[in-house]
Each structure stands twice: as C-alpha cells, then as structure tokens.
Write a protein that holds these residues in place. Structure first.
Motif, PDB file in Angstrom:
ATOM      1  N   UNK A 255      32.910  28.266  45.642  1.00  0.00           N
ATOM      2  CA  UNK A 255      33.753  27.614  46.638  1.00  0.00           C
ATOM      3  C   UNK A 255      34.731  28.572  47.308  1.00  0.00           C
ATOM      4  N   UNK A 256      35.294  29.522  46.537  1.00  0.00           N
ATOM      5  CA  UNK A 256      36.423  30.308  47.030  1.00  0.00           C
ATOM      6  C   UNK A 256      36.121  31.778  47.296  1.00  0.00           C
ATOM      7  N   UNK A 257      35.009  32.308  46.787  1.00  0.00           N
ATOM      8  CA  UNK A 257      34.704  33.733  46.984  1.00  0.00           C
ATOM      9  C   UNK A 257      33.831  33.926  48.218  1.00  0.00           C
ATOM     10  N   UNK A 258      34.195  34.843  49.102  1.00  0.00           N
ATOM     11  CA  UNK A 258      33.336  35.119  50.261  1.00  0.00           C
ATOM     12  C   UNK A 258      31.915  35.494  49.874  1.00  0.00           C
ATOM     13  N   UNK A 259      31.761  36.163  48.721  1.00  0.00           N
ATOM     14  CA  UNK A 259      30.421  36.552  48.269  1.00  0.00           C
ATOM     15  C   UNK A 259      29.655  35.376  47.672  1.00  0.00           C
ATOM     16  N   UNK A 260      30.359  34.288  47.398  1.00  0.00           N
ATOM     17  CA  UNK A 260      29.737  33.041  46.956  1.00  0.00           C
ATOM     18  C   UNK A 260      28.755  33.182  45.816  1.00  0.00           C
ATOM     19  N   UNK A 261      27.495  32.852  46.105  1.00  0.00           N
ATOM     20  CA  UNK A 261      26.449  32.861  45.091  1.00  0.00           C
ATOM     21  C   UNK A 261      26.075  34.237  44.588  1.00  0.00           C
TER      22      UNK A 261
ATOM     23  N   UNK B 138      34.411  40.006  47.951  1.00  0.00           N
ATOM     24  CA  UNK B 138      33.625  40.012  49.193  1.00  0.00           C
ATOM     25  C   UNK B 138      32.250  40.642  49.017  1.00  0.00           C
ATOM     26  N   UNK B 139      31.949  41.120  47.806  1.00  0.00           N
ATOM     27  CA  UNK B 139      30.659  41.755  47.538  1.00  0.00           C
ATOM     28  C   UNK B 139      30.170  41.279  46.168  1.00  0.00           C
ATOM     29  N   UNK B 140      28.914  41.518  45.842  1.00  0.00           N
ATOM     30  CA  UNK B 140      28.404  41.077  44.537  1.00  0.00           C
ATOM     31  C   UNK B 140      29.268  41.601  43.392  1.00  0.00           C
ATOM     32  N   UNK B 141      29.537  40.739  42.424  1.00  0.00           N
ATOM     33  CA  UNK B 141      30.391  41.103  41.291  1.00  0.00           C
ATOM     34  C   UNK B 141      30.027  40.241  40.091  1.00  0.00           C
ATOM     35  N   UNK B 142      30.501  40.692  38.922  1.00  0.00           N
ATOM     36  CA  UNK B 142      30.330  39.932  37.684  1.00  0.00           C
ATOM     37  C   UNK B 142      31.709  39.549  37.173  1.00  0.00           C
ATOM     38  N   UNK B 143      31.888  38.267  36.900  1.00  0.00           N
ATOM     39  CA  UNK B 143      33.109  37.767  36.283  1.00  0.00           C
ATOM     40  C   UNK B 143      32.756  37.379  34.848  1.00  0.00           C
TER      41      UNK B 143
ATOM     42  N   UNK C 221      48.571  46.095  37.407  1.00  0.00           N
ATOM     43  CA  UNK C 221      49.051  45.591  38.689  1.00  0.00           C
ATOM     44  C   UNK C 221      49.306  44.095  38.600  1.00  0.00           C
ATOM     45  N   UNK C 222      50.084  43.585  39.550  1.00  0.00           N
ATOM     46  CA  UNK C 222      50.294  42.137  39.661  1.00  0.00           C
ATOM     47  C   UNK C 222      49.552  41.567  40.857  1.00  0.00           C
ATOM     48  N   UNK C 223      48.677  42.370  41.457  1.00  0.00           N
ATOM     49  CA  UNK C 223      47.982  41.962  42.684  1.00  0.00           C
ATOM     50  C   UNK C 223      46.525  41.590  42.407  1.00  0.00           C
ATOM     51  N   UNK C 224      46.169  40.339  42.699  1.00  0.00           N
ATOM     52  CA  UNK C 224      44.770  39.922  42.590  1.00  0.00           C
ATOM     53  C   UNK C 224      43.897  40.662  43.594  1.00  0.00           C
ATOM     54  N   UNK C 225      44.437  40.896  44.774  1.00  0.00           N
ATOM     55  CA  UNK C 225      43.650  41.578  45.804  1.00  0.00           C
ATOM     56  C   UNK C 225      43.320  43.004  45.375  1.00  0.00           C
ATOM     57  N   UNK C 226      44.296  43.690  44.795  1.00  0.00           N
ATOM     58  CA  UNK C 226      44.038  45.047  44.306  1.00  0.00           C
ATOM     59  C   UNK C 226      42.972  45.033  43.226  1.00  0.00           C
ATOM     60  N   UNK C 227      43.032  44.045  42.356  1.00  0.00           N
ATOM     61  CA  UNK C 227      42.021  43.925  41.294  1.00  0.00           C
ATOM     62  C   UNK C 227      40.639  43.682  41.896  1.00  0.00           C
ATOM     63  N   UNK C 228      40.550  42.787  42.862  1.00  0.00           N
ATOM     64  CA  UNK C 228      39.257  42.469  43.476  1.00  0.00           C
ATOM     65  C   UNK C 228      38.656  43.687  44.156  1.00  0.00           C
ATOM     66  N   UNK C 229      39.499  44.498  44.782  1.00  0.00           N
ATOM     67  CA  UNK C 229      39.009  45.684  45.490  1.00  0.00           C
ATOM     68  C   UNK C 229      38.597  46.803  44.540  1.00  0.00           C
ATOM     69  N   UNK C 230      39.166  46.806  43.330  1.00  0.00           N
ATOM     70  CA  UNK C 230      39.040  47.952  42.427  1.00  0.00           C
ATOM     71  C   UNK C 230      37.652  48.088  41.826  1.00  0.00           C
ATOM     72  N   UNK C 231      37.005  46.972  41.498  1.00  0.00           N
ATOM     73  CA  UNK C 231      35.765  47.050  40.717  1.00  0.00           C
ATOM     74  C   UNK C 231      34.879  45.848  40.996  1.00  0.00           C
ATOM     75  N   UNK C 232      33.661  45.918  40.447  1.00  0.00           N
ATOM     76  CA  UNK C 232      32.709  44.809  40.567  1.00  0.00           C
ATOM     77  C   UNK C 232      32.470  44.117  39.229  1.00  0.00           C
TER      78      UNK C 232
END
Length: 439
Positions: A137-143, A112-117, A67-78
């Motif tokens: 700074x930019x993720x709603x899930x922050x820390x 918007x939820x806990x995740x690992x980058x 996909x070319x969508x960051x939002x789709x990627x963020x929603x897809x997995x943690x």
C-alpha cells in the motif's frame, strides 16, 4: 553488504553491532533522537554484556552508524531488519503491534526499488501478511518488496554471543529459493558457514517459533517450581530433585533451576501472547498447560511474601526488609516484570520498609518505584534489617561473608529465593535460612 536495522533497543542495537562485527556496513535507525546520539558515541543506553565494546569498535571503524531518519535508512540499503518492541497491550495479554506497523508504514514511502524487509520482532502468528499488505500500500516499489521472517532467540546478558553464535537460524518466506532467501543467506553467511543449523520455512511457522520456544522454556521453569511446592510439603530437596531429573537426556539440566520464577520483557509476555493468540484461533484448550505455567510463576512471588510474613509476623508495619536484586535476572539492568521488584513492592504495600540493592539496575528501579529505598552497597543495605531476601542471583551476592553481614543486621534471617547461597555456611554464621522447595 549494506543493511539497516529499524528499532535500536536491546534487540536492534545488538543485531546492528553484531552485523557490523560480521563485516557488513550497518545503519541503525531509531526514532528516539537521544538514543541515536548515545549509540553514535559507541555506547548503549542500557547494560548488555560486551555490547559497548562492539559499538565502540564499529562506530569508530565506520561500519556502524545510527540515524533517526527513515528516509536515510530507505536510501542506504536494500535489506532492512525490523527489531522494534512488541509489548503487551495495556488492557489485554495480546501483543501491541503499534510500533511494528508504524515502523513499516514510515519506512515504506522511501522504498522505491526492490528490497527485503526482514522482521525480527516477536508477533502473533498471522502478522506477516499484514506487513506485506502495508508495504504494497505505501511503498512505491509495491510488490517488489519481499517480506521475510527472522525471529530472534536472544537471552539478555548473552545477546551478543547468541547473535554471533546462535543455536539455530530461522528464515521464513512465502516461497523457498526466493531473492529474499539468497540475500539473507548472504547476510548470515559467516554464521551459516560455521555450521549453525538453518531452517527455511513459511511465514506462519517462523512467526510461531519465538513464542513457542519461550512458552516451552517457561513451562520447564514452572514445572520445577511446581515440584518445589510439593517438596516443601513433603520435606524434600528440590535442588537435588532437579539434578536427578536433569540427568535424563530427554529432560536436561538447562532451565531446570527452581526459584522465584521467570520475568523480563520476553517470557511472561510471550507466554501470555501465545495463549491469547491460541484463544483467537480457537485452540485455547491446547494452551491450557501454558495457563498453569503462568499461574505457577505468579505463585512463586506470593510464596516469598508468605515466607516473609512467617518469619516476621503477619503485621509487617515497621519491619525493615532488605532485598538483594532488582533486575529480573543477573547480567542486565532490565527490570521489566522483575520478580524481585514485584515482591519488594508487595512487601512495601503491606507496610514494610524495603531497601533494595543491585549492581546494575538501581537507576531503572528507582524511576519505576520511587517509594522504595535504594542502597548501592549490599553490606550497607542490610543495616538494622529484620530480614534479608535474596531475589536476583548476582554472583557477587554469593561471595559476601555471611558472618560479617550478620553483625550489621537487627536479626540475621535470610530467604534465598534463588537457591544459590551456601546454606550451610550461612547457618554456621548464625543465620536462620529459608529457601524455596527445601527444608
């Protein structure tokens, strides 16, 4: 597991396909819409051995899509792997982290939820804290977003094998036994269970791992090429010297192949980036050996130009030179920092008419150097040539009959910069042969 791979170039596309091969559901994300379309058809927009087979297999199975969508990627997995490019900055030897920070900043608003980058991109040590700061700074899930460092050690043309059966697995975290460690151990479960050494360490050590590994390999290559310079002066044979040294188990044969030197998108960049970061940290003297490794590597290219002028005269205007090889190494179409193309361009600049042939990299080379000539057939490429340069060691070049080849040239002279042609066979066929580090 579900996971994403942000950035689908050589590293990212290979990682995505291999994670699907390990049984995971994978969404690859890249901002290049045309690249995404190509990958979704089951093909890579570049040549990498065995990759198209995996892409076709798993885009068809449904385990892999792009996909070319960051939002789709963020929603897809943690679990989000980042494998974007970190090239050299245009005006310095430092890494350009623009793509990395841009990817993190664009992914973050959807977390918007806990995740690992987990970052796989090669970076200067000290980058991980900045990535963590951007996510806070930019993720709603922050820390609640954990950052892991998972460097890659892929060899182009062996990237699939190196991903599925790596020499080692490195995982860097701020603290051990974190949720991020558990998630990555699960992602790499089959690889870990197969017995792959797994080193869990801190961010800084993990960040240093790739650059240090490539710097050591570059130093080993440049060492044997420095010995080639001595061998030429002493009348010795560097290939036999390398074999003698390689029998020492402390040294080993791998990486001890004398020749034109290293190129590509990793070794030169990582050596220079490592030196630059060492300077910034006040440890510049410790990188002195790497400066010489880089200098030796550059000299190999100049040496081929010097040998060509020895054979054809200092004035190369009107001389016809054929170059076998455009890719920086066999098995890839990658021409980044290609020694072969650097030599070809230098000879062109001196007035020679240069014709290049390569099994995979002609299209890429033609785009970068339209002023050079290109022929697909290596036999046809030597037509009326005054000199042949063997600069990329594709196996098919070594199998060409030198006797048939000699009849097509204007003058049967060859410089074997990779040391893989059968010198006796070529000389018996009437060729004047030269090679780096040999009589």
């Amino acid at each position: 597991m579900k996971m994403t791979v942000i950035g689908c170039g050589y590293l990212g596309a290979t990682h995505a396909a291999c994670m699907a091969e390990l049984g995971h559901e994978v969404l690859g994300m890249d901002s290049d819409v045309d690249k995404v379309h190509t990958l979704n058809t089951g093909k890579a927009p570049f040549f990498e051995r065995d990759l198209d087979d995996l892409l076709a297999k798993h885009t068809e199975s449904g385990r892999l899509k792009f996909t070319a969508s960051y939002q789709e990627a963020a929603n897809f997995a943690d679990l989000h792997f980042i494998g974007v490019g970190t090239p050299q900055q245009p005006d310095s030897d430092a890494y350009d982290l623009t793509h990395l920070f841009d990817a993190v900043t664009k992914l973050a608003p959807g977390l918007t939820r806990p995740a690992v980058v987990a970052v796989k991109s090669t970076v200067p040590v000290g980058t991980a804290p900045r990535v963590a700061e951007l996510l806070r700074e930019h993720a709603p899930a922050g820390g609640l977003i954990e950052v892991a460092w998972n460097p890659e050690f892929l060899r182009e043309s062996f990237a699939v094998e190196d991903t599925l059966r790596p020499d080692r697995l490195v995982l860097g975290f701020t603290t051990q036994h974190s949720w991020a460690e558990a998630l990555l151990r699960q992602a790499f479960g089959k690889i870990i269970e197969s017995g792959t050494p797994t080193i869990v360490t801190d961010w800084a050590t993990a960040e240093l791992a790739k650059g240090a590994a490539n710097s050591f390999l570059a130093t080993k290559i440049s060492f044997i090429n420095a010995m080639a310079e001595v061998c030429e002066k002493a009348g010795a044979n560097v290939a036999e010297l390398a074999d003698i040294l390689g029998h020492d188990i402390r040294i080993g044969r791998r990486g001890m192949r004398p020749g034109l030197g290293f190129g590509g998108g990793c070794l030169p960049k990582d050596v220079r980036g490592f030196i630059t970061r060492a300077d910034e940290l006040g440890a510049g003297e410790a990188a002195g050996i790497l400066r010489e490794a880089d200098a030796v590597n550059t000299r190999r290219r100049r040496r081929i130009v010097d040998l060509a002028r020895e054979e054809l005269g200092t004035d190369l205007r009107g001389k016809r030179i054929t170059v076998w090889g455009a890719a920086f190494k066999p098995g890839t179409d990658d021409i980044r920092d290609s020694p072969a193309l650097a030599v070809a361009q230098a000879l062109h600049d001196l007035g020679a008419s240069v014709t290049i042939t390569d099994p995979k990299a002609l299209d890429n080379a033609r785009k970068l150097h339209p002023e050079l000539d290109y022929v697909e057939d290596p036999m046809a490429a030597v037509e009326d040539a005054d000199l042949l340069l063997h600069l990329t060691e594709w196996p098919q070049f070594s199998h060409i009959d030198p006797e048939r080849l000699a009849a097509r040239t204007h003058s049967p002279k060859v410089i074997d910069a990779r040391g893989t042609l059968n010198t006796d066979q070529w000389r018996d066929a009437g060729w004047i042969t030269r090679a780096l580090g040999r009589v």
